[in-house]
Design a protein around this motif. Structure first.
Motif, PDB file in Angstrom:
ATOM      1  N   GLU A 361      44.576  19.693  -1.388  1.00 61.27           N
ATOM      2  CA  GLU A 361      43.808  20.459  -2.388  1.00 61.27           C
ATOM      3  C   GLU A 361      42.843  21.437  -1.714  1.00 61.27           C
ATOM      4  O   GLU A 361      42.447  22.428  -2.321  1.00 61.27           O
ATOM      5  CB  GLU A 361      43.047  19.493  -3.305  1.00 61.27           C
ATOM      6  CG  GLU A 361      44.004  18.712  -4.204  1.00 61.27           C
ATOM      7  CD  GLU A 361      43.284  17.632  -5.002  1.00 61.27           C
ATOM      8  OE1 GLU A 361      42.613  16.796  -4.369  1.00 61.27           O
ATOM      9  OE2 GLU A 361      43.397  17.636  -6.227  1.00 61.27           O
ATOM     10  N   SER A 362      42.467  21.140  -0.479  1.00 59.92           N
ATOM     11  CA  SER A 362      41.561  22.042   0.241  1.00 59.92           C
ATOM     12  C   SER A 362      42.240  23.385   0.531  1.00 59.92           C
ATOM     13  O   SER A 362      41.577  24.347   0.894  1.00 59.92           O
ATOM     14  CB  SER A 362      41.119  21.407   1.555  1.00 59.92           C
ATOM     15  OG  SER A 362      42.229  21.309   2.426  1.00 59.92           O
ATOM     16  N   MET A 363      43.565  23.440   0.374  1.00 63.75           N
ATOM     17  CA  MET A 363      44.267  24.686   0.680  1.00 63.75           C
ATOM     18  C   MET A 363      44.529  25.517  -0.575  1.00 63.75           C
ATOM     19  O   MET A 363      45.037  26.636  -0.493  1.00 63.75           O
ATOM     20  CB  MET A 363      45.596  24.372   1.397  1.00 63.75           C
ATOM     21  CG  MET A 363      45.396  23.566   2.680  1.00 63.75           C
ATOM     22  SD  MET A 363      46.932  23.050   3.456  1.00 63.75           S
ATOM     23  CE  MET A 363      47.471  24.577   4.224  1.00 63.75           C
ATOM     24  N   GLU A 364      44.182  24.953  -1.706  1.00 61.94           N
ATOM     25  CA  GLU A 364      44.522  25.639  -2.964  1.00 61.94           C
ATOM     26  C   GLU A 364      43.753  26.948  -3.134  1.00 61.94           C
ATOM     27  O   GLU A 364      44.314  27.946  -3.592  1.00 61.94           O
ATOM     28  CB  GLU A 364      44.249  24.706  -4.153  1.00 61.94           C
ATOM     29  CG  GLU A 364      45.195  23.521  -4.190  1.00 61.94           C
ATOM     30  CD  GLU A 364      44.901  22.579  -5.353  1.00 61.94           C
ATOM     31  OE1 GLU A 364      43.996  22.884  -6.161  1.00 61.94           O
ATOM     32  OE2 GLU A 364      45.570  21.534  -5.439  1.00 61.94           O
ATOM     33  N   ASN A 365      42.456  26.925  -2.771  1.00 59.25           N
ATOM     34  CA  ASN A 365      41.658  28.146  -2.960  1.00 59.25           C
ATOM     35  C   ASN A 365      42.232  29.324  -2.192  1.00 59.25           C
ATOM     36  O   ASN A 365      42.302  30.446  -2.698  1.00 59.25           O
ATOM     37  CB  ASN A 365      40.212  27.924  -2.512  1.00 59.25           C
ATOM     38  CG  ASN A 365      39.438  27.176  -3.567  1.00 59.25           C
ATOM     39  OD1 ASN A 365      39.865  27.124  -4.722  1.00 59.25           O
ATOM     40  ND2 ASN A 365      38.315  26.587  -3.168  1.00 59.25           N
ATOM     41  N   ALA A 366      42.645  29.047  -0.957  1.00 55.98           N
ATOM     42  CA  ALA A 366      43.195  30.135  -0.137  1.00 55.98           C
ATOM     43  C   ALA A 366      44.466  30.682  -0.782  1.00 55.98           C
ATOM     44  O   ALA A 366      44.701  31.895  -0.806  1.00 55.98           O
ATOM     45  CB  ALA A 366      43.480  29.634   1.279  1.00 55.98           C
ATOM     46  N   CYS A 371      47.389  34.755  -4.017  1.00 58.19           N
ATOM     47  CA  CYS A 371      48.366  34.936  -5.090  1.00 58.19           C
ATOM     48  C   CYS A 371      47.664  34.686  -6.414  1.00 58.19           C
ATOM     49  O   CYS A 371      47.508  33.531  -6.819  1.00 58.19           O
ATOM     50  CB  CYS A 371      49.526  33.948  -4.942  1.00 58.19           C
ATOM     51  SG  CYS A 371      50.260  33.932  -3.323  1.00 58.19           S
ATOM     52  N   LYS A 372      47.256  35.791  -7.028  1.00 60.54           N
ATOM     53  CA  LYS A 372      46.486  35.705  -8.278  1.00 60.54           C
ATOM     54  C   LYS A 372      47.238  34.871  -9.327  1.00 60.54           C
ATOM     55  O   LYS A 372      48.421  35.098  -9.571  1.00 60.54           O
ATOM     56  CB  LYS A 372      46.280  37.128  -8.804  1.00 60.54           C
ATOM     57  CG  LYS A 372      44.988  37.307  -9.514  1.00 60.54           C
ATOM     58  CD  LYS A 372      44.698  38.751  -9.880  1.00 60.54           C
ATOM     59  CE  LYS A 372      45.721  39.775  -9.472  1.00 60.54           C
ATOM     60  NZ  LYS A 372      46.051  40.806 -10.342  1.00 60.54           N
ATOM     61  N   GLY A 373      46.557  33.900  -9.921  1.00 63.07           N
ATOM     62  CA  GLY A 373      47.133  33.137 -11.037  1.00 63.07           C
ATOM     63  C   GLY A 373      48.300  32.231 -10.677  1.00 63.07           C
ATOM     64  O   GLY A 373      49.045  31.813 -11.565  1.00 63.07           O
TER      65      GLY A 373
END
Ligand SMILES: Nc1nc2c(ncn2[C@@H]2O[C@H](COP(=O)(O)OP(=O)(O)OP(=O)(O)O)[C@@H](O)[C@H]2O)c(=O)[nH]1
Ligand SMILES: O=P(O)(O)OC[C@H]1O[C@H](OP(=O)(O)OP(=O)(O)O)[C@H](O)[C@@H]1O
Length: 490
Positions: A361-366, A371-373
């Protein structure tokens, strides 16, 4: 294979000799003693590798992240411009650690008796060098051990008995000198041999200037030495060794094309981890000092949580961007504000992320930032005992079988979690070749486990570590990533 891997690891460079003067200009790490951070880290890494290998199992492909240094020999006649060629190579390889070892450092040094008639001493004969000591030092450097290189004083024809140059870790070792191709044992250490071929008149003119200005000699003694020793030794020993060269550079440092080609070749050789040669679906983000600096920070057990998060995020962003580069694209033309046509590419549309809870989950923001949306699914795998994993939860986009999937997990250890997650994706109809697994650090064992089972997926990582510990933790690794990132490590 483990025996070979241990050999490889032990052959890796840790210590090497930095030419003191070049040190600052090239922004290389300063030479350090055995207890310095860099040498202890490297020695620790070698020990950890040996430790990791002990648990790796006999079928691990090549679990060595500590590669052997690339050794370059640079030879040529006196004053041919060897030093200039070496400097140019070092400067162009600025994001790799490079050390220069001069054969001159291994001049035997004259006895008091020989010094009294130094003008009759043949400094250009192979016997003038302590080749055994040179071999010993180079062997140490290749085996990841720090080394003391002697210092030779050209004015007194002596070695400084009390001072040495301490050397450090390096990716590339350049061994330079008039006779470095003479002895077969020295030649055998080299991955690339370069001969600097400069016109004899130019060399003599340079030699006169250098020896009178820098080495305190007068012109007649320089010419005398040249005629009696330097020229005959060039004809007898240096020129015949030219045939061993892989590359001959006419005009030395003026030959920019040749040096560019050499540097390109070295970069290719350095850029490829051994595992990437075995598994063509593994991609390591190209290392720079920036990337190594960030790894140094996040692997440091004393770093604060905000810093850990900050530098992990920076690295994750790089891995995500690299991973996106593996998606298929279509060509697209647009018109720029200047009215010109620009031929570019269009991003792949059907994609999604899937994070392995919770570190993934720590990689989700990047991924969202790039990739918008983007839709992001989750998979939760529970660790059962030491080395077993059980899939206990998942929530994935309905149409995942039509998408390219970026699978997110910062640490690849044994590969069991990843394999469980990939198995699930496959069961959901995702084609193997549509999966790109993004990870920050990987153990060779995990790479082997995942890539053997799923040879068509792509695995992108920013560093391949040494191996696994007895507790199946990545070594040197960075500890419990999830706890450190989410601040639950107390
Ligand atoms: N007179 C004298 N000559 C020495 C002594 N030690 C080394 N030499 C000379 O040093 C030379 C080796 O250095 P070079 O290869 O010319 O030096 P370099 O700076 O590496 O050369 P380039 O970088 O190619 O210009 C040999 O030709 C020796 O004759 C010494 O103590 N006395
Ligand atoms: O390749 P493997 O040997 O399966 O190990 C890798 C797994 O271990 C870590 O998770 P961990 O179990 O520590 O859980 P967490 O993400 O919740 O911290 C990591 O994020 C991977 O999911």
């Amino acid at each position: 294979m483990p025996d070979k891997a241990v050999d490889d690891a032990m052959e890796s460079a840790v210590g090497a000799h930095f030419s003191g003067l070049r040190l600052e200009a090239l922004r290389l790490p300063a030479p350090s003693g055995p207890s310095s951070p860099s040498s202890s880290t490297s020695a620790g890494a070698a020990a950890a590798l040996a430790n990791g290998l002990a648990h790796a199992g006999a079928d691990v492909a090549s679990p060595s992240s500590l590669r052997q240094p690339f050794v370059i020999g640079v030879s040529g006649g006196t004053a041919s411009g060897k030093t200039t060629v070496c400097d140019m190579i070092i400067q162009q390889l600025h994001d790799h650690r490079v050390v220069l070892v001069n054969q001159d450092s291994f001049y035997r040094g004259l006895t008091a008796e020989e010094s009294a008639s130094a003008q009759d001493y043949n400094f250009d004969h192979p016997d003038a060098f302590d080749t055994e000591q040179l071999l010993e030092c180079m062997g140490q450097l290749k085996r990841a051990l720090p080394v003391n290189v002697p210092i030779y004083d050209f004015k007194n024809h002596r070695r400084c008995s009390e001072r040495f140059r301490k050397v450090n870790a390096s990716d590339v070792i350049i061994l330079e000198g008039i006779l470095v191709f003479h002895d077969q044992r020295v030649r055998n250490l080299m991955d690339m041999k370069i001969f600097v071929d400069t016109d004899a008149d130019i060399r003599l003119a340079r030699r006169i200037r250098r020896d009178t200005v820098e080495r305190g000699r007068d012109v007649s003694s320089v010419l005398d030495q040249y005629g009696r020793f330097v020229k005959p030794a060039f004809d007898d020993f240096v020129l015949p060794s030219k045939k061993y060269a892989d590359v001959i550079i006419p005009r030395g440092g003026d030959n920019h094309v040749a040096i560019d080609l050499i540097v390109q070749h070295i970069r290719t050789k350095l850029g490829m981890h051994d595992l990437c040669k075995v598994f063509r679906n593994v991609f390591v983000v190209q290392s720079t000092f920036q990337i190594r600096g960030m790894h140094t920070l996040i692997r440091d057990r004393d770093i604060t949580t905000p810093d850990f998060v900050f530098y992990s995020d920076r690295l994750i962003r790089l891995v995500v961007e690299h991973g996106l580069g593996h998606l298929p694209f279509t060509e697209k033309q647009i018109i720029t504000p200047t009215g010109s046509v620009y031929t570019g590419v269009d991003f792949c549309k059907k994609l999604c992320g899937v994070s392995i809870v919770r570190s993934g989950e720590s990689m989700e923001n990047a991924l969202r930032a790039c990739c918008k949306g983007i839709k992001i699914g989750k998979i939760l795998i529970h660790r059962v005992g030491d080395n077993g994993q059980q899939l206990i939860y998942h929530k994935l986009p309905m149409d995942i079988d039509e998408r390219h999937v970026l699978l997110l997990d910062p640490v690849l250890g044994t590969g069991n979690s990843a394999n469980q997650a990939i198995d699930l994706l496959r069961r959901k109809g995702v084609a193997e070749e549509r999966i790109i697994f993004l990870t920050l650090i990987s153990a060779p064992e995990g790479i082997q486990c995942v890539c053997t089972r799923f040879p068509k997926l792509k695995l992108v990582t920013s560093e391949i570590d040494t191996g696994l510990s007895e507790e199946f933790r990545v070594i040197p690794g960075l500890g419990e990533y999830g706890d450190r990132y989410f601040g639950t490590d107390n």
